[in-house]
Design an enzyme around this catalytic site. Structure first.
Site, PDB file in Angstrom:
ATOM      1  N   LYS A  34       0.824  -1.222   0.000  1.00  0.00           N
ATOM      2  CA  LYS A  34       0.000   0.000   0.000  1.00  0.00           C
ATOM      3  C   LYS A  34       0.857   1.272   0.000  1.00  0.00           C
ATOM      4  CE  LYS A  34      -3.455   2.082   3.105  1.00  0.00           C
ATOM      5  NZ  LYS A  34      -4.072   1.943   4.447  1.00  0.00           N
ATOM      6  N   LEU A  35       2.141   1.101   0.267  1.00  0.00           N
ATOM      7  CA  LEU A  35       3.062   2.240   0.400  1.00  0.00           C
ATOM      8  C   LEU A  35       2.581   3.214   1.480  1.00  0.00           C
ATOM      9  CD1 LEU A  35       4.066   2.933  -3.329  1.00  0.00           C
ATOM     10  CD2 LEU A  35       5.200   1.485  -1.637  1.00  0.00           C
ATOM     11  N   ASP A  59      -4.083  -2.497  -1.159  1.00  0.00           N
ATOM     12  CA  ASP A  59      -4.330  -2.560   0.285  1.00  0.00           C
ATOM     13  C   ASP A  59      -4.797  -3.976   0.640  1.00  0.00           C
ATOM     14  OD1 ASP A  59      -5.298  -2.301   2.862  1.00  0.00           O
ATOM     15  OD2 ASP A  59      -6.336  -0.403   2.478  1.00  0.00           O
ATOM     16  N   ILE A  60      -4.135  -4.610   1.597  1.00  0.00           N
ATOM     17  CA  ILE A  60      -4.546  -5.978   1.966  1.00  0.00           C
ATOM     18  C   ILE A  60      -5.958  -6.010   2.555  1.00  0.00           C
ATOM     19  CG2 ILE A  60      -2.254  -7.031   2.256  1.00  0.00           C
ATOM     20  CD1 ILE A  60      -2.600  -6.577   5.311  1.00  0.00           C
ATOM     21  N   GLU A  84       1.180  -3.039  10.070  1.00  0.00           N
ATOM     22  CA  GLU A  84       1.658  -1.917  10.875  1.00  0.00           C
ATOM     23  C   GLU A  84       2.592  -2.556  11.890  1.00  0.00           C
ATOM     24  OE1 GLU A  84       1.353   1.276  10.608  1.00  0.00           O
ATOM     25  OE2 GLU A  84      -0.010   1.203   8.898  1.00  0.00           O
ATOM     26  N   THR A 129       5.784 -12.380  14.651  1.00  0.00           N
ATOM     27  CA  THR A 129       6.791 -11.859  15.578  1.00  0.00           C
ATOM     28  C   THR A 129       6.823 -12.682  16.868  1.00  0.00           C
ATOM     29  OG1 THR A 129       7.194  -9.979  17.056  1.00  0.00           O
ATOM     30  CG2 THR A 129       4.972 -10.221  16.280  1.00  0.00           C
ATOM     31  N   ASP A 130       7.966 -12.619  17.569  1.00  0.00           N
ATOM     32  CA  ASP A 130       8.048 -13.283  18.878  1.00  0.00           C
ATOM     33  C   ASP A 130       7.263 -12.504  19.945  1.00  0.00           C
ATOM     34  OD1 ASP A 130       9.713 -11.075  19.118  1.00  0.00           O
ATOM     35  OD2 ASP A 130      11.421 -12.182  19.961  1.00  0.00           O
ATOM     36  N   GLU A 131       6.860 -11.268  19.606  1.00  0.00           N
ATOM     37  CA  GLU A 131       6.185 -10.445  20.627  1.00  0.00           C
ATOM     38  C   GLU A 131       4.822 -11.018  21.023  1.00  0.00           C
ATOM     39  OE1 GLU A 131       6.613  -6.189  20.082  1.00  0.00           O
ATOM     40  OE2 GLU A 131       8.431  -6.471  18.904  1.00  0.00           O
ATOM     41  N   TYR A 154       0.147  -3.747  19.315  1.00  0.00           N
ATOM     42  CA  TYR A 154       0.807  -4.359  18.146  1.00  0.00           C
ATOM     43  C   TYR A 154       0.824  -5.872  18.282  1.00  0.00           C
ATOM     44  CZ  TYR A 154       4.742  -6.210  15.398  1.00  0.00           C
ATOM     45  OH  TYR A 154       5.532  -6.977  14.564  1.00  0.00           O
ATOM     46  N   LYS A 158      -0.982  -8.860  16.056  1.00  0.00           N
ATOM     47  CA  LYS A 158      -0.250  -9.933  15.373  1.00  0.00           C
ATOM     48  C   LYS A 158      -0.708 -11.301  15.893  1.00  0.00           C
ATOM     49  CE  LYS A 158       2.665  -9.734  12.724  1.00  0.00           C
ATOM     50  NZ  LYS A 158       2.686  -9.637  11.220  1.00  0.00           N
ATOM     51  N   ASN A 184      14.622  -7.625  14.214  1.00  0.00           N
ATOM     52  CA  ASN A 184      15.561  -7.580  13.082  1.00  0.00           C
ATOM     53  C   ASN A 184      16.341  -6.272  13.076  1.00  0.00           C
ATOM     54  OD1 ASN A 184      14.098  -9.338  10.272  1.00  0.00           O
ATOM     55  ND2 ASN A 184      13.877  -9.799  12.432  1.00  0.00           N
ATOM     56  N   PRO A 209      17.338   8.867  22.935  1.00  0.00           N
ATOM     57  CA  PRO A 209      16.284   8.640  23.929  1.00  0.00           C
ATOM     58  C   PRO A 209      16.144   7.174  24.339  1.00  0.00           C
ATOM     59  CG  PRO A 209      15.329   8.908  21.728  1.00  0.00           C
ATOM     60  CD  PRO A 209      16.808   9.023  21.568  1.00  0.00           C
TER      61      PRO A 209
END
Ligand code: NAD
Ligand code: TYD
Length: 346
Positions: A34-35, A59-60, A84, A129-131, A154, A158, A184, A209
């Protein structure tokens, strides 16, 4: 194979596309993206003239966009990376994460299912993701059997998309494979994330920060090693299975930033300690997960995958890439990112 790779203009997606386009000239690779602010076609300028590469802006979340791409390019396989991806943004705008990551994935699964009724071999590889596993104590590692316990908007989005992917396998016998990777790093990484943000700020002598005390731990993997893991799983992984991807490379944020400061002092011919003097501790991220660390034994023993590069070497190459590609950084940070940065850090 006609492979639809979603999110191919982003950080990891661009490395996966480059690998597949160069290594498999007999596959047709369709980059579907989708850029958004995070997508940048200049990430792929070295391969975008190749005969086996096509870009489709879409767009997915749109049934029409995805169906048209499937129809026009006779898609037989999917590697799904579009998402995202930034935790801090998910804290500000969780709904956008649910729309893209959950509804977008469900839409993609549904369209693929409606097209793949020919009895031929198909694969839908979902990149996660591992999250999704939550936050670890000091000693454990995330295994494929670890219970899901997402704690940020997030990771919740996922995790939800992962559940839909598994549900399609169990309910419809839909041919899925899944990989859950650790953090990554490497070239083309959007500068909102820790490592490229710090490289950029060190270069420009801006504050570095650090959230909270900087003691949170992340397990860092070279992005090209993630791409090689996706290659191995996509081709040789078992349908219905999940593979964890990581290189046993844990760093506290503060140790990592100090290491980066020393490396960049050297590369920029600065007095030792110059860059580290920019370190500034700021308010912690809400719900900040303490530690992530991956056990990739299954991937290593079943599919023979191994990371190719040590962190010190990978980080040095990454810094060199950013130093040589300041125009890329300027371009990608020139739009809405300025406003985002001000809001987050001032
Ligand atoms: P990124 O933010 O750099 O790129 C995401 C890409 O998806 C962008 O090109 C963006 O334009 C595209 N996109 C977003 N919404 C879309 C939509 N609705 N339709 C089509 N395209 C859309 O992300 P990344 O860091 O490259 O991550 C890629 C995938 O890998 C994500 O699924 C992420 O959850 C997963 N992952 C990332 C990491 C990491 O460390 N970055 C680790 C493990 C897994
Ligand atoms: P990030 O790159 O956003 O990845 P993730 O949150 O998905 O793991 O952040 C990595 C770690 O760095 C995380 O513990 C949060 C921390 N962090 C900072 O301390 N300062 C920053 O400016 C950013 C962006 C992250």
């Amino acid at each position: 194979m006609n492979i639809l790779i979603t999110g191919g203009a982003g950080f990891i997606g661009s490395h996966v596309i480059r690998r597949f386009v160069n290594k498999y000239p007999h596959y047709q690779i369709v980059n579907f993206d989708k850029l958004t602010y995070a997508g940048n076609l200049s990430n792929l300028k070295d391969i975008d003239e190749k005969a086996n590469y096509t870009f489709v802006k879409g767009d997915i979340c749109s049934i029409e966009d995805v169906s048209n791409a499937f129809k026009e390019h006779q898609i037989t396989h999917v590697i799904h990376l579009a998402a995202e991806s930034h935790v801090d943004r998910s804290i500000e705008n969780p709904l956008e994460f649910a729309m893209t990551n959950v509804i977008g994935t469900l839409n993609l699964l549904s369209v693929a299912k409606s097209f793949w009724k020919d009895g031929k071999d198909h694969v839908f590889h979902h990149v996660s993701t591992d999250e999704v596993y939550g936050s670890l104590n000091e000693t454990d590692l995330f295994k494929e059997t670890t219970a899901y316990d997402p704690r940020s908007p997030y990771s919740a989005s996922k995790a939800s998309s992962d559940h839909f992917v598994k549900a399609f396998f169990h309910t419809y016998d839909f041919p899925i494979k899944m990989s859950n990777c650790s953090n990554n790093y490497g070239s083309h990484h959007f500068p909102e994330k820790l490592i490229p943000l710090m490289i950029n700020n060190i270069l420009n002598m801006q504050a570095l920060p650090i959230y909270g005390k900087g003691e949170n731990i992340r397990d860092w993997l070279w992005v090209e090693d993630h791409a090689s893991a996706i290659d191995a799983i996509f081709h040789n992984g078992t349908l219905g299975e999940t593979y964890n991807v990581g290189g046993l490379n844990e760093w506290t944020n503060i140790d990592l930033v100090n290491f980066l400061c020393r490396l960049m002092d050297e590369k920029l011919n600065r007095e030792p300690g110059t860059s580290a003097s920019l370190i500034t501790y700021i308010k912690d991220r809400a719900g900040h997960d303490m530690r992530y660390a991956i056990d990739a034994t299954k991937l290593e023993t079943e599919l023979g995958w191994k990371p190719s590069i040590q962190f010190e070497e990978g980080l040095s190459k990454t810094v060199d890439w950013y130093l040589e590609n300041q125009n890329w950084v300027k371009d990608i940070t020139s739009g809405s990112y300025q406003e985002y940065y001000k809001k987050m850090y001032s």
